[in-house]
Design a protein around this motif. Structure first.
Motif, mmCIF file in Angstrom:
data_model
loop_
_atom_site.group_PDB
_atom_site.id
_atom_site.type_symbol
_atom_site.label_atom_id
_atom_site.label_comp_id
_atom_site.label_asym_id
_atom_site.label_seq_id
_atom_site.Cartn_x
_atom_site.Cartn_y
_atom_site.Cartn_z
ATOM 1 N N PHE A 13 0.646 -1.238 0.021
ATOM 2 C CA PHE A 13 -0.053 -0.060 0.021
ATOM 3 C C PHE A 13 0.908 1.119 -0.023
ATOM 4 N N ASP A 14 1.977 1.147 0.715
ATOM 5 C CA ASP A 14 3.074 2.239 0.588
ATOM 6 C C ASP A 14 4.059 2.393 -0.653
ATOM 7 N N THR A 15 4.403 0.885 -1.151
ATOM 8 C CA THR A 15 5.338 0.892 -1.998
ATOM 9 C C THR A 15 4.788 0.801 -3.723
ATOM 10 N N ASP A 16 3.709 0.185 -3.684
ATOM 11 C CA ASP A 16 3.249 -0.163 -5.163
ATOM 12 C C ASP A 16 1.523 0.071 -4.897
ATOM 13 N N ARG A 17 1.121 1.196 -4.793
ATOM 14 C CA ARG A 17 -0.262 1.633 -4.052
ATOM 15 C C ARG A 17 -1.461 1.199 -5.172
ATOM 16 N N ASP A 18 -1.196 1.765 -6.426
ATOM 17 C CA ASP A 18 -2.048 1.348 -7.267
ATOM 18 C C ASP A 18 -2.505 -0.078 -7.523
ATOM 19 N N ALA A 19 -1.319 -0.570 -7.765
ATOM 20 C CA ALA A 19 -1.480 -2.082 -8.068
ATOM 21 C C ALA A 19 -2.235 -2.973 -6.924
ATOM 22 N N PHE A 20 -1.644 -2.639 -5.459
ATOM 23 C CA PHE A 20 -2.199 -3.134 -4.349
ATOM 24 C C PHE A 20 -3.764 -3.093 -4.082
ATOM 25 N N VAL A 21 -4.218 -1.809 -4.303
ATOM 26 C CA VAL A 21 -5.495 -1.094 -4.256
ATOM 27 C C VAL A 21 -6.466 -1.883 -5.429
ATOM 28 N N ALA A 22 -5.625 -2.015 -6.436
ATOM 29 C CA ALA A 22 -6.404 -2.800 -7.599
ATOM 30 C C ALA A 22 -6.641 -4.408 -7.288
ATOM 31 N N GLU A 23 -5.656 -4.884 -6.841
ATOM 32 C CA GLU A 23 -5.718 -6.422 -6.360
ATOM 33 C C GLU A 23 -6.547 -6.511 -5.074
ATOM 34 N N LEU A 24 -6.473 -5.819 -4.139
ATOM 35 C CA LEU A 24 -7.113 -5.800 -2.812
ATOM 36 C C LEU A 24 -8.918 -5.779 -3.349
ATOM 37 N N LEU A 150 -10.166 4.016 -1.679
ATOM 38 C CA LEU A 150 -9.644 4.321 -3.022
ATOM 39 C C LEU A 150 -10.021 3.618 -4.208
ATOM 40 N N HIS A 151 -10.372 2.544 -3.927
ATOM 41 C CA HIS A 151 -10.599 1.291 -4.993
ATOM 42 C C HIS A 151 -12.258 1.801 -5.570
ATOM 43 N N ILE A 152 -12.910 2.426 -4.833
ATOM 44 C CA ILE A 152 -14.217 2.587 -5.323
ATOM 45 C C ILE A 152 -14.435 4.172 -5.703
ATOM 46 N N GLY A 153 -13.092 4.755 -5.601
ATOM 47 C CA GLY A 153 -13.014 6.210 -6.336
ATOM 48 C C GLY A 153 -13.464 7.301 -5.052
ATOM 49 N N LEU A 154 -13.232 6.922 -3.829
ATOM 50 C CA LEU A 154 -13.373 7.921 -2.760
ATOM 51 C C LEU A 154 -11.803 8.506 -2.452
ATOM 52 N N PRO A 155 -12.085 9.820 -1.604
ATOM 53 C CA PRO A 155 -10.745 9.965 -1.061
ATOM 54 C C PRO A 155 -10.286 9.081 -0.092
#
Length: 312
Positions: A13-24, A150-155
């Motif tokens: 979540f700190d090192t590869d945020r976009d990919a982690f959020v997408a996978e989670l 973040l995954h559903i477009g919220l702050p």
């Protein structure tokens, strides 16, 4: 662990945020469950908490029952064996448990629905280790909610001011040894959780099973360093079922394993009592129309559900 329910490394979540959020997000959309490792809660903290919880459950029945609050809905203190019953189940669960809630000021606006904690005088260190684990899981839960937002477009901080006084519960559970064969009861009947998310730390034995979208029961026993995190009904409702609250149960083990006790400690992360659960506009689409026309407060929803499971 079942290869089908993902386990993810939260340091990403700190090192590869976009990919982690997408996978989670993908894991939760499919399963409503995921394993989280490298969560940062020291094993020594978890072990110390389990130790005091086991010492409490080993006390005589009459001592434990002094900490039961009649009419309290199990909100704080001890709930004896044979009380909680899964919704629509004919048989009570084979468990006893304790509830630790958030420590709030006496003059808090939420004091009428969030009573003070009880602490068993017979178990030294219960408050220190029990509440220490509560706080650690509360912080981890906040990070999980940031990623889900973040995954559903919220702050990222969407949930921060909506859960900072949340009516969250740490529930140490003892499932006693099962001494009779062919009983209709199970350790925990098929159910969904009430809250936003649940964090389950270090269950001492197998037994947790998750119902897949195909209708199969999938065993999900986490490694020692993994915390299982699942979606609850409040988040399912808030996200218009984008994040499903998945049915799960704790089965009775076979043969001699049933003669062993089982301990587990879930943390039920709740919103602030006056938070209004209303479907998020971003989750309403032509393919997923709004499922809940009427909003409800978190406290109102909680009380409705506690009655269904025989705690109120």
């Amino acid at each position: 662990m079942s290869a089908r329910i993902p386990t993810l490394d939260i340091t990403r979540f700190d090192t590869d945020r976009d990919a982690f959020v997408a996978e989670l997000g993908a894991a939760y959309r499919e399963w409503g469950f995921a394993g989280i490792r490298n969560h940062g809660i020291p094993q020594a903290r978890i072990d110390a908490a389990y130790d005091v919880f086991k010492r409490f459950f080993a006390l005589p029945e009459d001592v434990k029952k002094q900490y039961h609050v009649p009419g309290g809905g199990g909100a704080r203190g001890y709930t004896p064996f044979g009380v909680e019953t899964a919704k629509d189940s004919k048989h009570f669960d084979l468990k006893e448990f304790w509830h630790i809630g958030r420590e709030i000021p006496e003059d808090s606006e939420y004091r009428d629905v969030m009573p003070p904690n009880l602490w068993p005088a017979e178990v030294p260190g219960f408050r220190e280790h029990g509440y220490g684990l509560y706080q650690a899981l509360d912080q981890l839960g906040s990070r999980m909610l940031s990623a889900l937002a973040l995954h559903i477009g919220l702050p990222e901080d969407y949930f921060a001011d909506k859960t900072d006084s949340g009516n969250s519960i740490l529930r140490p559970i003892h499932y006693p040894p099962i001494t009779a064969d062919d009983i209709p009861n199970v350790r925990a009947g098929a159910h969904e959780d009430i809250n936003l998310i649940t964090l389950l730390v270090g269950a001492s034995a197998a037994g947790l099973e998750v119902l897949s979208k195909k209708g199969e029961w999938v065993p999900f026993t986490s490694d020692a360093d993994t915390i299982v995190v699942n979606i609850g009904d409040m988040l399912q409702r808030l996200t218009n079922h984008v994040y499903p609250s998945t049915t799960h149960r704790v089965t009775n083990p076979p043969g001699e394993q049933a003669r062993q006790p089982r301990y587990s400690v879930p943390f039920f992360l709740h919103p602030n009592p006056d938070f209004l659960i209303d479907v998020l506009p971003s989750t309403i689409t032509p393919d997923n129309p709004k499922r809940y026309p009427e909003p409800i407060t978190a406290q109102g929803y909680l009380e409705e559900r506690l009655r269904e499971i025989k705690l109120k």
